[in-house]
Scaffold this motif. Structure first.
Motif: not given
Length: 350
Positions: A20-27, A46-58, A60-64, A78-81
């Motif tokens: 469950l995520l939001d548009c502020e990159y929060r998990i 829960f302390s991480m941002n959504v892009p941190d879950l992606f193997y390529h951070i960019a 993750g930002e684009n996905f959000t 995609y590739l998660l990490k």
């Protein structure tokens, strides 16, 4: 109507990664599958941002940005990490579930798991087709074997009228008819999906038995046989009859691949990296990459008179024994079939 706690229960029990995520990159939340497959604790995740879950951070930002703009995404790869930094190929789906707060549910299915399920389904279909074929051909094979047996018996009674140089050919026919009987038995047992009866046996002795089974064929076809077995015997838990059938099929495939008068087949065994390796090599016609890929499929054959079941049966037997195998081949050069017996499967007391 389902109660809210029912939705929560389904969320936690899903076999897919659910976040469950939001548009502020929060998990905001994660199910048990997400924690297990990604390897994070709930607190860390829960302390991480959504892009941190992606193997390529960019990515993750684009996905959000994309899901927050379009409200949903369907089947994006995609590739998660995971916690160890390893890439996990996934198929992502996402839907916005709260308009005002821009909250969306992301589901990720491990592509590796999808491929495993697909491979298992393909193998199940192959096995079903192979079983269906048995019912069509086994009766005809039994009739052929019975007829050959009668013919050999009649020839035996008239040996005084037959030139001596043909006696070897009669022996060859008789031996192969016995093998045909074993094949019939195996076809009848095929519906049992190869029920194995394992015993710890000497693999070198089994190889020698397979060589003896085919010695007349080597002789009649003028094939030079080179044998170099490791002098140290090694034992492995096997079903003797079935593994012998697999070896016979592999050797027979090597024999049939030779189409010149200077055929050579080499059979060897050695120890390397805690594995006992058996190799069966020929200088036959070889095969292309496409032929090699398809060779273990039922009914696929590169030979005019082949039925495409020999190496498929060998594959099923080897997999049932947890014996690794690999085929190297090159057009007009030959093929090498390697079997890998993992010594971790060997009882140290034998």
């Amino acid at each position: 109507m389902l109660k809210p706690e029912s939705y929560r229960d389904a969320f936690q029990k899903s076999h897919q990664i659910l976040l469950l995520l939001d548009c502020e990159y929060r998990i905001l939340d994660a199910n048990k599958t997400a924690l297990r497959q990604l390897g994070y604790s709930a607190e860390v995740l829960f302390s991480m941002n959504v892009p941190d879950l992606f193997y390529h951070i960019a990515q993750g930002e684009n996905f959000t940005k994309e899901i927050c703009k379009k409200d949903n995404v369907i089947n994006w790869e995609y590739l998660l990490k995971n916690k160890e930094g390893q890439a996990i190929p996934v198929l992502l789906n996402g839907d916005k579930i709260h308009e005002k707060e821009d909250i969306y549910l992301l589901s990720a299915q491990n592509i590796g798991e999808i491929r495993k399920e697909t491979t298992a389904a393909i193998r199940k279909n192959e096995l079903t087709a192979a079983k269906s074929l048995n019912h069509l051909i086994v009766h005809e094979i039994k009739n052929l074997s019975y007829g050959m047996g009668l013919a050999v018996a009649e020839l035996r009674e008239s040996m005084d009228k037959i030139p001596k140089y043909l006696s070897g050919s009669i022996d060859f026919i008789e031996e192969n008819n016995k093998r045909l009987g074993q094949t019939i038995k195996s076809l009848l047992e095929f519906d049992k999906s190869f029920d194995f009866n394992f015993r710890s046996l000497n693999i070198n002795e089994l190889i020698k038995d397979a060589i003896e089974n085919n010695r007349n064929k080597f002789k009649l076809m003028g094939i030079q046989l080179n044998v170099n077995l490791n002098e140290n015997d090694f034992f492995y838990p096997i079903d003797r009859d079935k593994l012998l059938m697999a070896l016979n099929n592999i050797i027979n495939n090597a024999i049939e691949s030779i189409q010149n008068t200077e055929g050579v087949i080499s059979i060897s065994s050695r120890l390397a990296n805690q594995k006992s390796i058996v190799r069966i090599a020929d200088n036959g016609i070889g095969m292309s990459d496409e032929e090699r890929t398809n060779l273990f499929k039922p009914f696929y054959t590169t030979k005019p008179k082949g039925n495409g079941m020999g190496l498929y049966t060998a594959r099923e037997i080897l997999m049932g024994h947890q014996i690794g195998f690999h085929l190297d081949s090159e057009k007009e050069t030959g093929s090498t079939f390697s079997l890998y017996f993992d010594r971790k499967n060997v009882d140290p007391t034998t």
